[in-house]
Write a protein that holds these residues in place. Structure first.
Motif, short mmCIF file in Angstrom:
data_model
loop_
_atom_site.label_atom_id
_atom_site.label_comp_id
_atom_site.label_asym_id
_atom_site.label_seq_id
_atom_site.Cartn_x
_atom_site.Cartn_y
_atom_site.Cartn_z
N GLY A 74 0.79 187.70 41.57
CA GLY A 74 0.69 186.26 41.76
C GLY A 74 0.72 185.52 40.43
N TYR A 75 0.51 184.23 40.50
CA TYR A 75 0.54 183.35 39.33
C TYR A 75 -0.78 183.48 38.56
CZ TYR A 75 0.67 178.80 36.85
OH TYR A 75 0.66 177.80 35.91
N VAL A 76 -0.69 183.89 37.29
CA VAL A 76 -1.88 184.09 36.46
C VAL A 76 -2.24 182.79 35.75
CG1 VAL A 76 -2.89 185.37 34.53
CG2 VAL A 76 -1.33 186.53 36.13
N GLU A 77 -3.37 182.23 36.09
CA GLU A 77 -3.83 181.00 35.43
C GLU A 77 -4.30 181.33 34.03
OE1 GLU A 77 -5.29 178.24 39.16
OE2 GLU A 77 -6.72 179.71 38.36
N ASP A 78 -3.97 180.45 33.08
CA ASP A 78 -4.26 180.75 31.67
C ASP A 78 -5.25 179.79 31.01
OD1 ASP A 78 -2.67 178.52 31.50
OD2 ASP A 78 -1.13 179.44 30.23
N GLU A 79 -6.02 179.05 31.82
CA GLU A 79 -6.96 178.08 31.24
C GLU A 79 -8.07 178.75 30.43
OE1 GLU A 79 -5.93 178.01 34.31
OE2 GLU A 79 -5.06 176.04 34.72
N ASP A 80 -8.37 180.00 30.71
CA ASP A 80 -9.48 180.67 30.02
C ASP A 80 -9.08 181.31 28.70
OD1 ASP A 80 -7.92 182.75 31.05
OD2 ASP A 80 -9.65 184.06 31.32
N ALA A 81 -7.80 181.20 28.33
CA ALA A 81 -7.28 181.94 27.17
C ALA A 81 -8.04 181.68 25.88
CB ALA A 81 -5.80 181.63 26.98
N TYR B 212 -2.72 185.29 22.89
CA TYR B 212 -1.92 184.70 23.96
C TYR B 212 -1.08 183.56 23.41
CZ TYR B 212 -0.65 182.29 28.29
OH TYR B 212 0.05 181.69 29.31
N ASP B 213 0.24 183.67 23.60
CA ASP B 213 1.18 182.64 23.18
C ASP B 213 1.37 181.69 24.36
OD1 ASP B 213 3.48 181.12 22.60
OD2 ASP B 213 4.26 182.69 21.28
N LYS B 214 0.74 180.52 24.29
CA LYS B 214 0.78 179.56 25.41
C LYS B 214 2.18 179.02 25.67
CE LYS B 214 -3.95 177.78 25.55
NZ LYS B 214 -4.80 176.57 25.49
N ASN B 215 2.96 178.89 24.63
CA ASN B 215 4.32 178.35 24.80
C ASN B 215 5.24 179.34 25.50
OD1 ASN B 215 3.70 175.86 23.50
ND2 ASN B 215 3.97 176.85 21.50
N LYS B 216 5.19 180.59 25.06
CA LYS B 216 6.07 181.61 25.65
C LYS B 216 5.46 182.26 26.89
CE LYS B 216 8.33 182.83 21.27
NZ LYS B 216 8.60 183.91 20.30
N LEU C 207 2.19 194.32 26.12
CA LEU C 207 2.78 192.99 26.24
C LEU C 207 2.77 192.60 27.71
CD1 LEU C 207 5.96 193.36 23.97
CD2 LEU C 207 3.83 192.21 23.39
N ARG C 208 2.39 191.35 27.99
CA ARG C 208 2.42 190.84 29.36
C ARG C 208 3.22 189.55 29.38
NH1 ARG C 208 0.99 195.17 29.60
NH2 ARG C 208 -0.86 196.11 30.57
N VAL C 209 4.31 189.55 30.14
CA VAL C 209 5.18 188.39 30.27
C VAL C 209 4.87 187.74 31.61
CG1 VAL C 209 7.55 187.53 30.19
CG2 VAL C 209 6.93 189.60 28.92
N ILE D 191 -6.25 185.38 32.19
CA ILE D 191 -5.83 186.06 30.96
C ILE D 191 -6.83 187.15 30.56
CG2 ILE D 191 -5.40 185.77 28.48
CD1 ILE D 191 -3.16 184.73 30.27
N GLY D 192 -8.11 186.83 30.61
CA GLY D 192 -9.13 187.82 30.27
C GLY D 192 -9.07 189.02 31.19
#
Length: 293
Positions: free
Chosen positions: A113-120, A162-166, A189-191, A246-247
Motif C-alpha cells: 500500500g501507500y507508505v505515509e512519510d510524515e514521520d521521516a 529518506y529523500d523526500k523529493n525522490k 533501498l526502498r523506492v 518510514i520508520g
C-alpha cells in the motif's frame, strides 16, 4: 639403509599425490566456476518487470539476472533460503557471482500500500537500532530451529536517510552470520510508489561498502514506476494506506526467517562438487600409474 630409502620414497610419493590432488581440486573448481558463470544469461537495457507497474533500466556496469537465475544464485550457490518474492539481481559486470569480491543488488516488490512519510523527520534511529539489535537476538532461537545460522545485528553501516523529493529511503546494516569471521553488508533501498515499495538490497561484505556506496546513485534511478503507479498518483479514499510508515520500513522484517541475505557460503558447495570430481580424477591417475608400474 634400504628402509630409509623406501621410507623417503613413500613420503615423497605421498607428498606428490597430495600436491597433485590439490592441483586437481583447484583446476576442477575453477572449471566448474567458469561453466556456471557462462551459463548465466545477463540482460541489459530496458526490462519490463513482472509486477507490471515499473520498468528497470539496467545501470551501466551491471547485468540483470531474472527471477529463476536470481534464486539459483542466492539459494543454490550462496546458501540462502529460497524467496519467491525476488524479481531478479543486478550484478556488477566485472565480477560475476562466484568471484572472491562478488556482490549483487537483490530486487523485489512488496504490495503493502501507500507508505505515509510524515514521520521521516521524527525518527530516533539510535533508539531504533538498539531495539532492532534486541529483536534480532530474540529471533535466533527460531532461526536455529529452522536450521539457519544465528544473526548478530552489529549496527548501522550507513544510517537511515529518506529523500523526500525522490521518495527513496536508504540505510545499511552490518550483520554477522554465525561464526563467520567477515561481517556481511546489507545495503537497503526502498523506492516508494502508489501501491507498494520496490526493494533493492545490496548483499556484499563489509569491506565492499565504499564500492557499493559509489554505485548507489546509479542504481537508485534504475527502477521507475509507470504512470498511474507513482507515489504522486495516490488517490485518498480509494487506495490502500500501508500499515508501515518510514520508520516501519527500516524496522520491518527484522524477525523474518529470511530477512537478511549472506554471500559468505557461496564457495562451499562449489568446492564440495569439485572435490568429488577431483577425487575421481586422482583415483584414475593413481590407477594409471599402477598399471604403468
Amino acid at each position: 639403509m634400504k628402509k630409509i630409502v623406501f621410507s623417503f620414497l613413500a613420503l615423497f610419493m605421498t607428498f606428490f599425490s597430495l600436491t597433485t590432488y590439490a592441483q586437481v581440486v583447484e583446476d576442477s573448481t575453477q572449471i566448474l566456476i567458469n561453466n556456471i558463470e557462462k551459463s548465466l544469461d545477463y540482460q541489459t537495457g530496458s526490462i519490463e518487470l513482472e509486477t507490471g507497474n515499473a520498468t528497470l533500466t539496467v545501470p551501466e556496469g551491471f547485468g540483470y539476472l531474472n527471477k529463476e537465475q536470481a534464486n539459483y544464485v542466492l539459494s543454490d550457490l550462496w546458501g540462502n533460503p529460497k524467496d519467491e518474492t525476488i524479481l531478479g539481481l543486478l550484478v556488477p559486470s566485472n565480477k560475476g557471482v562466484l568471484a572472491d569480491n562478488s556482490w549483487v543488488f537483490v530486487i523485489s516488490f512488496e504490495e503493502m500500500g501507500y507508505v505515509e512519510d510524515e514521520d521521516a523527520d521524527d525518527i530516533d534511529y539510535d533508539e531504533l537500532l538498539e531495539q532492532l539489535k534486541e529483536e534480532t537476538k530474540d529471533s535466533n532461537t527460531e532461526r536455529k530451529s529452522l536450521g539457519y545460522e544465528t544473526i548478530d545485528f552489529v549496527g548501522w553501516a550507513s544510517k537511515p536517510y529518506y529523500d523526500k523529493n525522490k521518495k527513496i529511503l536508504h540505510w545499511a546494516k552490518e550483520v554477522k552470520f554465525g561464526e563467520n569471521l567477515e561481517n556481511t553488508l546489507n545495503y537497503n533501498l526502498r523506492v516508494l510508489g502508489r501501491k507498494g515499495v520496490f526493494m533493492l538490497n545490496a548483499v556484499a561484505s563489509m569491506k565492499q561498502l565504499p564500492e557499493v556506496k559509489a554505485n548507489i546513485d546509479n542504481v537508485i534511478g534504475s527502477v521507475e514506476f509507470k504512470e498511474g503507479h507513482k507515489y504522486a498518483d495516490f488517490i485518498p479514499d480509494v487506495d490502500n494506506v500501508a500499515a508501515w510508515t518510514i520508520g516501519g520500513l527500516v524496522a520491518g522484517k527484522v524477525l523474518a526467517k529470511t530477512g537478511f541475505f549472506v554471500v559468505l557460503l557461496k564457495f562451499w558447495k562449489i568446492i564440495a562438487v569439485a572435490i568429488g570430481g577431483g577425487a575421481t580424477t586422482l583415483w584414475k591417475f593413481l590407477k594409471g600409474r599402477k598399471k604403468e608400474d
